[in-house]
Design a protein around this motif. Structure first.
Motif: not given
Length: 185
Positions: A146-160
């Motif tokens: 797993p990436g760091p806990a504060d990794a940007p949520r790329e898929l989530f942001a893209a789908m939003r």
């Protein structure tokens, strides 16, 4: 095990219909999985370390995307004879244990994965309300761990963004994962 990266987004490519059995005993199609603002089609499997590294984040993001009108569906296309850990009974167990908020479907003929051009697990295809491809990227910076806990949520942001504007981000980072386990034909 070779890590593969799928190609980046071919914007506007239409989603391809399917009819596949789910771990819940129901049959699913494209129309039955989409949300009013789009659809996330995911190719995953049970045994892949890349999928295992992100599964908790993926479940969280899919739950939250429902609130934005985005439907989600996971498809398992690996050769289950060569990889019995990905067999239907194990798919059912995993979906139940983790309380998947999306249908988990078996593509035994591997025709859906081929039609979509899926190359690895995980491989993500994000569609807008017109079922036009707008995202083909990674969940986040995770790899086999797993990436760091504060990794940007790329898929989530893209789908939003897709839910709000019908367009995906221009900058996308390819997913990384294990190859789809194709049957020898």
């Amino acid at each position: 095990m070779v890590a593969l990266n799928p190609p980046l987004c071919d914007f506007g490519l239409p989603a391809i219909d399917f009819s596949l059995p789910g771990t819940d005993g129901k049959q699913y199609s494209l129309a039955g999985c989409r949300g009013p603002n789009g659809l996330l089609v995911m190719f995953i499997c049970n045994h892949c370390p890349y999928v295992k590294a992100i599964i908790d984040r993926l479940i969280r993001d899919c739950r939250e995307l429902q609130n934005h009108g985005i439907g989600s569906v996971a498809i398992m296309s690996n050769d289950t004879e060569a990889y019995p850990g990905d067999g239907f009974a194990n798919m059912q167990r995993w979906a139940t244990e983790l309380a998947f908020p999306f249908p988990y479907l078996l593509d035994v003929e591997q025709s859906v994965a081929r039609a979509y051009g899926a190359v690895c697990t995980p491989d993500f295809f994000g569609y807008n309300s017109r079922l036009e491809l707008q995202y083909r990227g990674r969940l986040d910076a995770s790899g086999k761990t797993p990436g760091p806990a504060d990794a940007p949520r790329e898929l989530f942001a893209a789908m939003r963004k897709i839910a709000e504007t019908d367009r995906g981000p221009q900058e996308q980072h390819a997913s990384i994962g294990c190859s789809i386990k194709w049957r020898n034909t």
